[in-house]
Design an enzyme around this catalytic site. Structure first.
Site, PDB file in Angstrom:
ATOM      1  CG  ASP A  34      -6.031  -3.001  -3.687  1.00 42.98           C
ATOM      2  OD1 ASP A  34      -6.589  -2.192  -2.920  1.00 42.98           O
ATOM      3  OD2 ASP A  34      -4.935  -3.523  -3.446  1.00 42.98           O
ATOM      4  CG  HIS A  60      -5.292  -2.846   0.442  1.00 47.09           C
ATOM      5  ND1 HIS A  60      -4.826  -2.304  -0.734  1.00 47.09           N
ATOM      6  CD2 HIS A  60      -4.666  -2.168   1.439  1.00 47.09           C
ATOM      7  CE1 HIS A  60      -3.969  -1.340  -0.463  1.00 47.09           C
ATOM      8  NE2 HIS A  60      -3.843  -1.244   0.839  1.00 47.09           N
ATOM      9  CB  SER A  72      -0.938  -0.048   1.209  1.00 48.51           C
ATOM     10  OG  SER A  72      -1.962   0.900   1.108  1.00 48.51           O
TER      11      SER A  72
END
Length: 536
Positions: free
Chosen positions: A477, A505, A251
């Site tokens: 995602d 995610h 991320s």
């Protein structure tokens, strides 16, 4: 990317309070076959592909720093880490870095580091693997301790698993803003205002948040950018004795890793960027495309729910969309009881729904929470919201959201400068995300009142001179749309894209044997997957 609902979406998930920010799924919910190319991942990915291409052509290039370590920084690279046993089998240490790299004589700050040595079970030690879960604001120390027990065994056997809480985060000179009671009020602030009084209340909450951060954190607020943290990682690389940095970031951690690669391309070892952020995007496209990512994820959840008996949202995806809008509206005017002193309003309820989008493993919990909410019980959704904000049962918040805002507001300008600009942007957000767009649009105001001016801007990261960098993108995602992974892999000179046609995610160490096998092979041998590889 952790998208936290009322804090910024700017530099990456910006995640990451959409919250803005991004991070990998929490350790409590960790985290195949190959096929032809996926269908681009839905709304967020589709809109992102074109805007990312346009942005890349106009964005300035992140230039590398000089290869030689400046004389005034030599003593930081020469310090000795004093490791001590901690946390049942780990080793902990503290390192010093300059508060201000431009003026290192102005003082130091302390960063917390943890590692677990390579197990060596049948594999040659390859050095250290630095990991980061995202945020910004996620604790890399906590994540390293999770990774050291959950990553595939060949990786744990070959690498010391290392985490350093970035500056301003958790144990590393943390940013501080609100009291816990103030944070309770802030997270419940209405983010879908319809009257001037409601807009004024939201603006007042954002201003108070920013002022409290300035009062409690002082000059540190000016020195917690992603560039600062990337430079800290190079100091740690030197202290660990590694000629090159081996790194796995998820991320927002992909933006941190890519920034390191841009600044120190010749010191990049094996680098995995999972759930990627596109650094060429400014705050407005980042936020609106992230909104599209959550819409895509909600569509996948709704479709799954509709095929299960007793789905609280109805029997079709269209019914689910209408029902969730009905619930949000109802909670806005008639908050639900939760069995605590904190009723569940629309803001907290929407955060609970968004929280479950990060990991499809939480979809059953969301179905149950929505069923409870239909009966007037908001406790299940409140629990999901609290998990998202890292609020523990005693009512104490981690500093995740404070660090999230501080980093995001330095890395990029505000998505909107005032309420009038938000109102002009609403149509864009609502088109990208009919169910969440309004709330996420108003979340773009946080940085408008920040006490420190941004030092960063959208930019391209080619990382000339780095070896192959593996970028992993998941087609549905919610927090980092698939198009962002495509864009990052394309702008890195040596970027290689590994696609995962799935939900949730990030992808590595979350259940896909195909993804894990490809990433493991790269980390252990440097061999990247064949071009166009897609895992299911």
């Amino acid at each position: 990317m952790k998208v936290l609902r009322r804090v910024v979406t700017a530099s990456v998930v910006l995640a990451g309070l959409t919250l803005s920010g991004c991070s990998a799924p929490a350790p409590s919910s960790p985290g195949a076959s190959q096929s032809s190319a996926p269908g681009a991942g839905g709304q967020g990915a589709t809109s992102g592909a074109s805007s990312s291409t346009d942005a890349a052509s106009a964005a300035p290039v992140l230039q590398p720093l000089p290869a030689a370590i400046p004389a005034e920084l030599q003593h930081y690279y020469a310090q000795t880490l004093s490791w001590a046993g901690c946390d049942s089998g780990f080793q902990c240490a503290t390192m010093k870095v300059p508060l201000d790299y431009a003026h290192p004589a102005d003082g130091d700050i302390s960063l917390s580091v943890v590692r677990r040595p390579a197990t060596g079970q049948g594999f040659k030690r390859l050095g250290s693997l630095l990991v980061n879960p995202g945020g910004p604001g996620g604790s890399a120390v906590d994540y390293a301790e999770y990774a050291a027990s959950s990553y595939p065994s060949p990786v744990r056997a070959s690498y010391d698993i290392v985490g350093v809480d970035p500056r301003g985060v958790a144990r590393s000179s943390p940013i501080s803003c609100l009291t816990d009671k103030q944070m309770d009020a802030y997270t419940a602030t209405d983010t879908t205002p319809q009257t001037q009084a409601q807009i004024d209340a939201l603006v007042a909450a954002d201003k108070s948040f920013a002022q409290s951060c300035a009062q409690r954190s002082g000059k540190l607020l000016s020195h917690v950018s992603t560039v600062d943290s990337a430079r800290d990682m190079d100091v740690l690389r030197g202290l660990l004795g590694d000629a090159k940095l081996n790194y796995l970031g998820k991320s927002y951690g992909t933006f941190l890793g890519a920034t390191y690669a841009g600044l120190f391309p010749t010191r990049v070892g094996n680098m995995v960027l999972d759930g990627a952020i596109d650094p060429t995007l400014g705050p407005l496209p980042l936020n609106s495309e992230q909104a599209g990512g959550f819409e895509t994820a909600f569509g996948a959840f709704a479709n799954d729910c509709a095929h299960r008996s007793g789905c609280p949202l109805g029997g079709t995806q269209a019914q689910a969309g209408a029902k969730i809008d009905e619930l949000f509206t109802a909670w806005n005017t008639h908050p639900l009881s939760t069995g605590t002193s904190r009723p569940l309003d629309e803001a907290l309820g929407m955060t609970g729904v968004i929280a479950a989008m990060y990991d499809q493993g939480q979809w059953p919990q969301l179905r149950l929470a929505l069923t409870q909410a239909e009966r007037g019980d908001g406790s299940g959704l409140l629990a999901l919201s609290d998990q998202y904000y890292e609020r523990d049962p005693s009512g104490h918040y981690s500093n995740l959201m404070y660090a999230n805002a501080a980093v995001n507001c330095l890395d990029l300008p505000a998505a909107a400068s005032d309420p009038q600009q938000v109102e002009q942007q609403l149509a864009m957000y609502q088109k990208a995300s009919p169910h969440f767009g309004t709330s996420l649009a108003w979340s773009g105001l946080t940085c408008a009142y920040w006490p420190v001016k941004p030092t960063g801007e959208a930019h391209t990261i080619p990382a000339h001179g780095a070896g192959p960098i593996l970028v992993v993108g998941t087609t549905r995602d919610p927090a980092t749309p698939y198009a962002w992974a495509q864009a990052l892999a394309g702008q890195l000179d040596s970027g290689v894209l590994l696609s995962y046609d799935g939900d949730g995610h990030t992808a590595y160490a979350r259940g896909s044997d195909c993804v894990d096998t490809a990433v493991n092979l790269y980390l252990l041998s440097g061999r990247v997957p064949a071009k166009g590889t897609v895992c299911k």
